[in-house]
Design a protein around this motif. Structure first.
Motif, PDB file in Angstrom:
ATOM      1  N   PHE A  14       5.110 -13.478   4.327  1.00 33.34           N
ATOM      2  CA  PHE A  14       4.700 -13.007   3.178  1.00 33.34           C
ATOM      3  C   PHE A  14       3.167 -12.592   3.655  1.00 33.34           C
ATOM      4  O   PHE A  14       2.871 -11.646   2.768  1.00 33.34           O
ATOM      5  CB  PHE A  14       4.754 -14.260   2.028  1.00 33.34           C
ATOM      6  N   ASP A  15       2.631 -13.356   4.134  1.00 33.10           N
ATOM      7  CA  ASP A  15       1.201 -12.994   4.439  1.00 33.10           C
ATOM      8  C   ASP A  15       1.077 -11.704   5.124  1.00 33.10           C
ATOM      9  O   ASP A  15       0.057 -11.049   4.705  1.00 33.10           O
ATOM     10  CB  ASP A  15       0.692 -14.404   5.267  1.00 33.10           C
ATOM     11  N   ARG A  49       1.878  -8.909   2.776  1.00 34.96           N
ATOM     12  CA  ARG A  49       0.760  -8.671   1.576  1.00 34.96           C
ATOM     13  C   ARG A  49      -0.355  -8.019   2.392  1.00 34.96           C
ATOM     14  O   ARG A  49      -1.044  -7.360   1.639  1.00 34.96           O
ATOM     15  CB  ARG A  49       0.481 -10.139   1.155  1.00 34.96           C
ATOM     16  N   LEU A  74      -0.802  -3.094  -5.791  1.00 35.47           N
ATOM     17  CA  LEU A  74      -0.360  -4.685  -5.547  1.00 35.47           C
ATOM     18  C   LEU A  74      -0.958  -5.657  -6.789  1.00 35.47           C
ATOM     19  O   LEU A  74      -2.206  -5.705  -7.022  1.00 35.47           O
ATOM     20  CB  LEU A  74      -1.112  -5.210  -4.260  1.00 35.47           C
ATOM     21  N   VAL A 111       4.945 -11.056  -3.222  1.00 36.72           N
ATOM     22  CA  VAL A 111       4.285  -9.668  -3.001  1.00 36.72           C
ATOM     23  C   VAL A 111       4.847  -8.690  -4.005  1.00 36.72           C
ATOM     24  O   VAL A 111       6.197  -8.361  -3.711  1.00 36.72           O
ATOM     25  CB  VAL A 111       4.393  -9.396  -1.437  1.00 36.72           C
ATOM     26  N   GLU A 138       9.463  -6.174  -5.130  1.00 45.49           N
ATOM     27  CA  GLU A 138       9.006  -7.421  -5.062  1.00 45.49           C
ATOM     28  C   GLU A 138       9.607  -8.191  -3.902  1.00 45.49           C
ATOM     29  O   GLU A 138      10.868  -8.452  -3.956  1.00 45.49           O
ATOM     30  CB  GLU A 138       9.124  -8.092  -6.221  1.00 45.49           C
TER      31      GLU A 138
END
Length: 413
Positions: free
Chosen positions: A192-193, A196, A213, A220, A317
């Motif tokens: 996820f990081d 993102r 975003l 995300v 998403e």
């Protein structure tokens, strides 16, 4: 049958429509500063009190309140539900968009009648769990605007946000904010990081210029810069989801630290199990024919724990399948100290359906949905108690639940 006979006699012998009109005037149009407005409001209040007093002479005490708030159909539905479950609702679990408010019918505002009833439930000691895919700041903003800071900060209202990633329950010390995503596998968090950090910088020009975003804490979410639902929004979100699925696959391959051949194609193949996403790939002539069985198990195992949501003309998403609305609701109920919930769950989407099914499986509540809800939600609600309401009229279901409580008071008297 005594309760049914009383209700029948109430609605046959009393002009309940006029009583409800006076009650609505008193509740929703409070005393104004002008002398004329104040006099009109006071006359309405006096007339309402007199009509309720006349009902109280013929019926047990709560029946005047039933007449003042519920239509005949709502009252009998309330009695049927109370007879069926022999319980009253002790917590409200409420989605917001297209559930409490409907952009097409209420200018995207929660109607005053709904806000008034939520305040009434709060005053009666019924906790409220707002359960939404939105960010915490968005939810806090419109809930404070609608219900007031005192209600939101009371300790009896919880916000489950980003579809279950966290639960925010003010005035509960260390438990005020439970960040459920912090307990996920580091592989998922790292994926996820990574997504993102790169989702816009690495995007094709059309997506980078045409999207933004959303300010989530964990999920995300790419949103269009064009008006949601417009042709331009549909085009750019379709382009975004084609790119997005591949980026997720690439980021996941890096997180699992395992050699993975063609991770973008593998991810597209996996997410194409959603027929809507597959159709978007087809429209873009994008392949999704990888051999998932031949991929490293560490990669596919992690892939099965995440999902890409596609909402035409609205969003693309990345979400965790290990965090959903039921998970967030359970955390909120724990903080609120509700050990034996019997909830009213209101929602319109697949994420809301998971809450409804969990409550049904544990005999812990009832479900309601607007008539435009997804088919799966409507099927569930109709199979259970048929609590389907017109867009923008969530107050009708809240009145039914309020009626259940009033009728329980008659039985206990």
């Amino acid at each position: 049958m005594e309760q049914y006979d009383r209700l029948y006699r109430l609605y046959e012998t009393v002009d309940t429509e006029t009583v409800r009109a006076y009650q609505e005037l008193v509740d929703l149009f409070p005393a104004l500063r002008s002398t004329v407005g104040l006099e009109q409001w006071e006359r309405a209040r006096t007339e309402l009190d007199e009509r309720k007093a006349a009902i109280a002479e013929q019926f047990p005490d709560p029946y005047a309140e039933i007449a003042a708030h519920l239509t005949r159909e709502e009252a009998f539905t309330a009695l049927d539900l109370y007879a069926k479950y022999d319980r009253t609702v002790n917590v409200l679990v409420l989605d917001v968009d297209e559930t409490l408010r409907s952009a097409g019918d209420t200018d995207n505002e929660i109607p005053r009648s709904t806000l008034h009833l939520l305040t009434e439930f709060h005053e009666r000691g019924v906790p409220i769990v707002v359960c939404t895919g939105q960010t915490l700041e968005n939810v806090k903003g419109f809930m404070i605007q609608g219900l007031g800071n005192d209600v939101v900060s009371s300790g009896a209202l919880s916000v489950v946000y980003e579809t279950g990633n966290a639960a925010f329950t003010p005035n509960h010390g260390a438990d005020t904010k439970r960040l459920l995503y912090e307990g996920l596998d580091p592989v998922i968090v790292e994926t996820f990081d990574d997504v993102r950090g790169r989702v816009l910088s690495d995007a094709p020009d059309s997506v980078r210029r045409g999207c933004h975003l959303q300010g989530n804490e964990f999920n995300v979410t790419i949103k269009p810069n064009a008006e949601v639902g417009s042709d331009d929004a549909v085009t750019v979100i379709d382009e975004a989801v084609r790119y997005f699925c591949g980026l997720v696959g690439e980021a996941l391959a890096g997180a699992v630290d395992t050699d993975v051949a063609e991770p973008e194609l593998l991810a597209r193949t996996y997410f194409a199990k959603d027929p809507e996403i597959a159709a978007v790939f087809d429209d873009g002539d994008l392949a999704y024919d990888a051999d998932l069985d031949g991929a490293p198990s560490r990669y596919t195992d992690a892939l099965e724990r995440i999902d890409v949501g596609y909402y035409e003309g609205d969003a693309a998403e990345l979400v965790s399948l290990e965090l959903d609305k039921p998970t967030g609701v359970r955390a909120a109920l724990d903080v609120l100290g509700i050990e034996d919930p019997f909830a009213l769950s209101m929602g319109d989407s697949k994420s809301d359906l998971r809450v409804m099914e969990w409550l049904a499986d544990t005999d812990s509540g009832i479900a309601a949905a607007p008539e435009h809800a997804s088919q799966g939600v409507l099927d569930h609600v109709n199979d259970r108690d048929e609590l389907v309401y017109t867009a923008g009229e969530a107050s009708s279901v809240l009145k039914i639940v309020y009626g259940m409580e009033l009728l329980a008071g008659v039985e206990a008297a």
